[in-house]
Design a protein around this motif. Sequence first.
Motif, PDB file in Angstrom:
ATOM      1  N   ALA A 214      -1.270   4.710   4.662  1.00 18.72           N
ATOM      2  CA  ALA A 214      -0.895   4.657   3.797  1.00 18.72           C
ATOM      3  C   ALA A 214      -1.098   5.813   2.459  1.00 18.72           C
ATOM      4  CB  ALA A 214      -0.982   3.172   2.762  1.00 18.72           C
ATOM      5  N   LEU A 215      -2.772   6.092   2.499  1.00 19.13           N
ATOM      6  CA  LEU A 215      -3.167   7.126   1.716  1.00 19.13           C
ATOM      7  C   LEU A 215      -3.245   8.473   2.688  1.00 19.13           C
ATOM      8  CD1 LEU A 215      -6.890   5.713   2.076  1.00 19.13           C
ATOM      9  CD2 LEU A 215      -5.288   6.071   0.068  1.00 19.13           C
ATOM     10  N   TYR A 216      -2.706   8.842   3.686  1.00 22.75           N
ATOM     11  CA  TYR A 216      -2.140   9.637   4.658  1.00 22.75           C
ATOM     12  C   TYR A 216      -1.123  10.315   4.154  1.00 22.75           C
ATOM     13  CZ  TYR A 216      -0.435  12.348   9.038  1.00 22.75           C
ATOM     14  OH  TYR A 216      -0.504  13.355   9.272  1.00 22.75           O
ATOM     15  N   LEU A 217       0.114   9.229   4.119  1.00 22.66           N
ATOM     16  CA  LEU A 217       1.153   9.920   3.023  1.00 22.66           C
ATOM     17  C   LEU A 217       1.248   9.720   1.834  1.00 22.66           C
ATOM     18  CD1 LEU A 217       3.626   7.217   5.067  1.00 22.66           C
ATOM     19  CD2 LEU A 217       3.638   9.358   5.724  1.00 22.66           C
ATOM     20  N   ALA A 218       0.581   9.220   0.688  1.00 21.00           N
ATOM     21  CA  ALA A 218       0.073   9.643  -0.421  1.00 21.00           C
ATOM     22  C   ALA A 218       0.460  10.917  -1.003  1.00 21.00           C
ATOM     23  CB  ALA A 218      -0.835   8.056  -1.337  1.00 21.00           C
TER      24      ALA A 218
ATOM     25  N   ALA B  73       0.724  -1.213   0.090  1.00 19.24           N
ATOM     26  CA  ALA B  73       0.000  -0.277   0.025  1.00 19.24           C
ATOM     27  C   ALA B  73       1.129   1.359   0.732  1.00 19.24           C
ATOM     28  CB  ALA B  73      -1.237   0.470   0.928  1.00 19.24           C
ATOM     29  N   ILE B  74       1.644   1.026   0.271  1.00 16.83           N
ATOM     30  CA  ILE B  74       2.645   2.538   0.766  1.00 16.83           C
ATOM     31  C   ILE B  74       3.534   2.770  -0.607  1.00 16.83           C
ATOM     32  CG2 ILE B  74       4.629   4.005   2.066  1.00 16.83           C
ATOM     33  CD1 ILE B  74       3.859   2.272   4.534  1.00 16.83           C
ATOM     34  N   GLU B  75       3.377   1.546  -1.182  1.00  7.88           N
ATOM     35  CA  GLU B  75       4.911   2.252  -2.010  1.00  7.88           C
ATOM     36  C   GLU B  75       4.283   2.230  -2.863  1.00  7.88           C
ATOM     37  OE1 GLU B  75       7.445  -1.520  -2.237  1.00  7.88           O
ATOM     38  OE2 GLU B  75       9.012  -1.190  -1.063  1.00  7.88           O
ATOM     39  N   THR B  76       2.255   1.691  -3.509  1.00 12.97           N
ATOM     40  CA  THR B  76       2.296   1.822  -4.739  1.00 12.97           C
ATOM     41  C   THR B  76       1.007   3.100  -4.594  1.00 12.97           C
ATOM     42  OG1 THR B  76       1.500  -0.173  -4.628  1.00 12.97           O
ATOM     43  CG2 THR B  76       0.351   1.321  -5.675  1.00 12.97           C
TER      44      THR B  76
END
Length: 615
Positions: free
Chosen positions: A421-425, A319-322
């Motif tokens: 992951a969404l937060y970081l993205a 999730a984080i990488e994508t």
Amino acid sequence: MCGIVGYTGSEQAAPFLLAGLAALEYRGYDSAGIEVLSPDGGLHGVKCAGRVATLQERCATANLVGTSGIAHTRWATHGAPSDKNAHPHLDCSGRIAIVHNGIIENYRQLREQLLTAGHEFASDTDSEVVAHLVEDSLNGPAHGDLLEAVRIACGRLQGSWALAVISADNPGQIVVARRRSPLVIARTGDGAYAASDVTALAGKASTVIQLEDGQVARMDKDGSVRVISHDGTLVSRPATYKIDWDASAATLGGYPDFMAKEIAEQPEALERLLADRLGSDGIRLDELDMTAEEAATIDRVYVVACGTSYHVGLITRTAIETWAKVPVVVETASEFIYHDVLVTDHTLCVIITQSGETADTLAAGRKMHDLGAKVLAITNVVGCTAARESDGVLYIQAGPEVCVCSTKAYTAQMVAAFLLALYLAHRKGELDNIQVAEKYQELRELPDIIREVLKRSWQDRVAASEFEGAYSSLFIGRGVNATTAAEGALKLKEISYLHAESYAAGEMKHGPIALLEPGYPVVAVVPRDHWHDKTVSNIEEVIARGATCIAVATDGDADVAALCNRVLWVPPVEDEILEPVVTVVHLQMLARYVALDRGCDVDKPRNLAKSVTVE
Ligand code: M6R
């Protein structure tokens, strides 16, 4: 792992202590014991290998009268599970009793010294040295002060401990101490309680004192508690936490077992976690304690966890990488702590732990903290050690998970990781407001999709029959669902004791295919994602060798239906990265049915502990 309870006050101690042990059974144990200070001025106890129910039976005729006592469930580390190794352990005089959770690493040297000094030992445990050390200090430098005696004794210990100590010469007092093993204390109108975790205290208190590492506390029968640090200084304001779980949350509530209950609770758990998470500026994760700037500059992420939580870590990586385009390293904590890692000024470490007390995971978090990384915990238990030791915490709000086998925490941890992951993205500018809102909406649809899967449990009931007579099984999948396969295999083996191996489907031809023979059960996780056709080819290979294939597939998949012996159907999920939250639910139910068919206790699998508090 070991569970501790203690009580001193105006009520009879034994009923609470035995109920408290029963509440802590989920932690995993192999023997149990209790010691009560009776009105005749002596300590009286019962201990035995086996279940708390056996201890309760023995206590029924033991006449354990008294308003102060300690009790313990033991998960064997040093010394076999046996009556003599069960806690409490006594000093030479039989007037001091201790219970211990953790490992005394220098117990051999201490035991030698104590033997030389004339002490006699009755068990093979590391823990018993504590009783004799307290004996020495109580009769020596502490001059009869039990709090001081335990503090001095702890100063000689290396390793980890949560301790509760009672002395016949200090009536009305219980002294507790902790270092790297959990312990909480509650003050109430009818006295003071101690326990390894709040599950044993639900219904007794609404706030607890969470002892910090190195602290020692004396509980008195009037309910007062005096906390000191390892050097003897008074701690005037010990850390307190509110218990946010009511007593009923940890009861069966009509379900046949906790595993069934916790599987069924998943939709509500996810709804709680997801509520109000979308603000005008993207995903709201205020509890992370991370500025937008910090999030935007993160350049690498380490994710560290154990067991099922490690599987969440693997999904977190995707999730984080994508979505956020940040490189992620995922590792099991027990390995991670032993090698070098590259930490920059912008490294984030995410530790994932349902209990928040897993010793290896905590050690990994400490290591990263010491190296200068920002450490974020994803956990379920409010006020747990992981939460307290980390820079930020994301609570999954799944409610108490009692079954040793993790189910609702797995899916909730995954969804928490998706939010992160969404937060970081978003902060890194990889996804805009609209894209984040769309993904959030897809997350919000997951609870209803799971509700639909739960209605199909009959498919798992039927498929479980394919495991009858099996000696082993193979779970395969690709991409994120290779992880679902790994999680399915872990569920099956831990509760049914049937060997289950998981492999990335494309790797099967490099070895595990040799296992296949007519009737051999293979579970293939093959939803409609971009790996689908490749995995179908692997299923062909399985079928060609006469093995039995049970697939988890998306509704309407005619190719899979035509090939496989059984299909566990799931509704479609928009983004394939989210699919594991849904596909795993079938594998949880399947594992449970196979275990029940094999006559296993699904909530308390042998040899396992819910909180693995030793390294
Ligand atoms: O509390 P934690 O998440 O740190 O626990 C980690 C593992 O011990 C745990 O997930 C274990 O693998 C479960 N029994 C699996 O169902």
